[in-house]
Design an enzyme around this catalytic site. Structure first.
Site, PDB file in Angstrom:
ATOM      1  N   SER A 272       6.859 -23.193 -11.549  1.00 35.44           N
ATOM      2  CA  SER A 272       6.631 -22.934 -10.127  1.00 35.44           C
ATOM      3  C   SER A 272       6.697 -24.208  -9.297  1.00 35.44           C
ATOM      4  CB  SER A 272       5.291 -22.223  -9.973  1.00 35.44           C
ATOM      5  OG  SER A 272       5.104 -21.750  -8.661  1.00 35.44           O
TER       6      SER A 272
ATOM      7  N   ASP B  45       9.339 -22.863  -3.050  1.00 35.04           N
ATOM      8  CA  ASP B  45       8.887 -23.714  -4.153  1.00 35.04           C
ATOM      9  C   ASP B  45       9.909 -23.651  -5.278  1.00 35.04           C
ATOM     10  OD1 ASP B  45       8.323 -21.110  -4.974  1.00 35.04           O
ATOM     11  OD2 ASP B  45       6.535 -21.692  -6.089  1.00 35.04           O
TER      12      ASP B  45
ATOM     13  N   ASP C 107       9.223 -18.110  -5.393  1.00 33.35           N
ATOM     14  CA  ASP C 107       8.417 -16.915  -5.180  1.00 33.35           C
ATOM     15  C   ASP C 107       7.376 -17.119  -4.088  1.00 33.35           C
ATOM     16  OD1 ASP C 107       6.644 -18.562  -6.525  1.00 33.35           O
ATOM     17  OD2 ASP C 107       6.030 -17.061  -8.003  1.00 33.35           O
TER      18      ASP C 107
END
Length: 445
Positions: free
Chosen positions: A102, A241, A245
């Protein structure tokens, strides 16, 4: 039971250490593959990744794990997390996997798992897979070993899907948009989707080299985007990012618009058009009290869930909500995606900007956040929150804030840290409360 592998959002850690090694990844593939091999059809898994260097290693290890238990593998290459959720459903796969850490820097990596419905796994599924990871694996007989193939049209499928989130007549011809893709998974698809709808796109963070993901760019490092928006005289800036998401926006003045403001705008516009379900939206315990008050002023409600977009999603599905998310920028639009989707949320924001005829700074700052302070206290072991003195200090703080603010204290799901957050109308009071609790936790730790 205590978790060894899964945290708040899948499995995550430093590459080649702890839970994030090729050996563990292979075992995850074997355990998860066996868990989702239900029925007598030929089973398949879709695997995507972001742009970090270790993605090659983790992808190969997962492919080895899945094929060794008899599951076929479809590899997409770099794609956003929501694209993998989408393709899992669209390709009738038995599960999906996203290799990403992430918003973390390239040294970390992670494994996110999706079920055949494209939703993240339940606690029960994760616990079952976790229990099997270090056990003896049942391997497939030689004739039943799985195959692996790459597909070339995954990007186009995703771009087509996200464009369906706005009406056919919507065009962005009048907009100049700076798009920051964090040198991550959306570096090709996000600028393309916005450009195809007519906007003038200035893309940054679109030159991944394996080690620069989230490095000075993206939704957690906004300085480059803010400077570019002002320099170019752009109407708006979009920051994603590493796995795309989540979304954070920068208005034409270079001011940050966080997930709370984005959810407020999207929910309000959908309510006006009769499209909002559930009577409001779902956010987490970390969302600002200002959002809650704003929703109430609009005759709408705010339901709160535990931190983690999958917990938001669980509450959305249970309560019939179609909008939810997190202050950090996960925005879940359940009519279009089964997880947070930064690109889809961005298209909805851009559509609202076009229809309103307003500047971003006028449109997107719908409420004034109340003073909010979050501090982290690292500890070496034990359970500081079970300490009697810590409990007493927390009880005193809750009494002091009652009716005037909120207090949220929780252990991190990914590291040995206690997160202490307070908010209220009196900024000095909020700071005193947080510092008092942090001191007590440090003493106990």
């Amino acid at each position: 039971m205590a978790r060894k592998f899964f945290g708040t959002d899948g499995i995550r850690g430093r590459t080649n250490k702890g839970v994030m090694t090729a050996e563990i990844a292979m075992r995850v593939g074997q355990a998860a593959g066996r868990h989702f091999m239900r029925g007598d059809h030929r089973h398949r898994v879709v695997i995507g990744k972001d742009t970090r260097l270790s993605g090659y290693m983790m992808e190969s290890a997962l492919v080895a794990g899945f094929t060794s238990v008899g599951m076929d593998v479809i590899m997409t290459g770099p794609l956003p997390t929501p694209a993998i959720a989408l393709l899992t459903r669209e390709m009738r796969a038995d599960m999906g996997v996203m290799i990403s850490a992430s918003h973390n820097l390239y040294e970390d990596n992670g494994i996110k798992l999706f079920g055949p419905d494209g939703f993240k796994l339940s606690d029960e599924d994760e616990l079952a897979i976790e229990a099997a990871i270090m056990g003896e694996q049942e391997l497939a007989p030689a004739p039943q070993v799985g195959r692996a193939r790459r597909i070339d049209d995954a990007q186009g499928r995703y771009i087509h899907a996200v464009k369906q989130s706005v009406s056919d007549e919507t065009r962005f011809d009048s907009l100049k948009v700076v798009v920051d893709c964090a040198n991550g998974a959306a570096y090709q698809v996000a600028p393309s989707a916005i450009w195809e709808l007519g906007a003038e796109v200035i893309a940054i963070g679109v030159n991944p080299n394996g080690t620069n993901i989230n490095d000075g760019v993206g939704s957690t490092s906004l300085d480059a985007l803010k400077a570019k928006v002002v320099e170019e005289g752009a109407d708006i800036g979009i920051a994603l990012d590493g796995d795309a998401d989540r979304l954070i926006v920068v208005d034409e003045k270079g001011q940050t618009v966080d997930g709370d403001q984005l959810m407020a705008l999207i929910a309000t516009r959908m309510a006006e058009k009769g499209e909002l379900t559930g009577g409001g939206l779902v956010a987490t315990v970390m969302s600002n009290l200002g959002l809650e008050r704003y929703m109430e002023s609009q005759g709408l409600k705010l339901e709160r869930a535990k931190v983690g977009d999958r917990y938001v999603l669980e509450k959305m599905r249970a309560g019939g909500f179609n909008v939810g998310g997190e202050q950090s920028g996960h925005v879940i639009l359940l009519d279009y995606a089964t997880t947070g989707d930064g690109t889809t949320a961005a298209l909805r924001i851009l559509a609202s900007l076009v229809r309103s005829g307003k500047k971003a700074s006028e449109l997107m700052h719908l409420f004034d956040p109340v003073p909010q302070l979050l501090k982290n206290v690292r500890y070496e072991g034990g359970a500081p929150l079970e300490n009697d003195n810590v409990k007493a200090v927390i009880a005193e703080a809750e009494a002091e804030l009652e009716g005037r603010g909120r207090l949220v204290i929780r252990p991190s799901g990914t590291e040995p840290v206690i997160r202490v957050m307070a908010e209220g109308d009196d900024e000095a009071q909020v700071e005193r409360v947080v510092d008092r609790i942090c001191d007590a936790v440090r003493d106990a730790a």
